[in-house]
Design a protein around this motif. Sequence first.
Motif: not given
Length: 216
Positions: A139-140, A142-149
């Motif tokens: 969860c750390v 990336g950026e606040a705009s990211d969606t991680t699957v």
Amino acid sequence: MTVGRLIVWRHGRTAWNLQDKIQGQADIPLDEVGIGQARAAAARLAALAPTRLFSSDLQRAAATAGELAVLTGLPIEYDKALREIDVDDWAGLTQAELAARNPEAAARIKAGESQRRGTAGETVEEVAARFAEALTRICVQGEASDTTVIATHGLAARVGICRFLSIPDPHWPAFGGLSNCNWVSLLPSTRTNRWRIEEWNAGSLPEPVMSDDPQR
């Protein structure tokens, strides 16, 4: 900085799911229905414009992630910490066979009590800690705009998310098992600096839960 959304996605159906066989970390492929489930779910998840794609390295999760990779062009990042609970020598048994061979263990599992799977597998608490650590690490990235699957497995996802959210162990049974190719959406809270559930078991309800997570 944390990513903006985590999507924890259970794999599609396998023949062992249909036969009520315990899979654990046995590397069982998707069946034809499971492939179709993965393709349909991937089309919906692609609409969220994911920016990163992680997966368990077991082929049923990897093939599920592969359907989303085809639509998005994202590379799949494999992580063994996202595997299902290790059931050791229980793999391949049906729930009925387990109850006949080891009724005490089956009764403890049904009652929600701690029970090591197989002779030398994991407990629910151990897989929860392993999976939560993976979520914390991912969860750390990336950026606040990211969606991680994250393509993964039913029991590991359910209890791992609960541990990640600091939900006390006795409350874990209140969170239902995930159906094949359904997902949990998690969002960070800007006010509390913690994560919250946006959706649970989203995607294709009502579908039956066929998994190593024997919630009834």
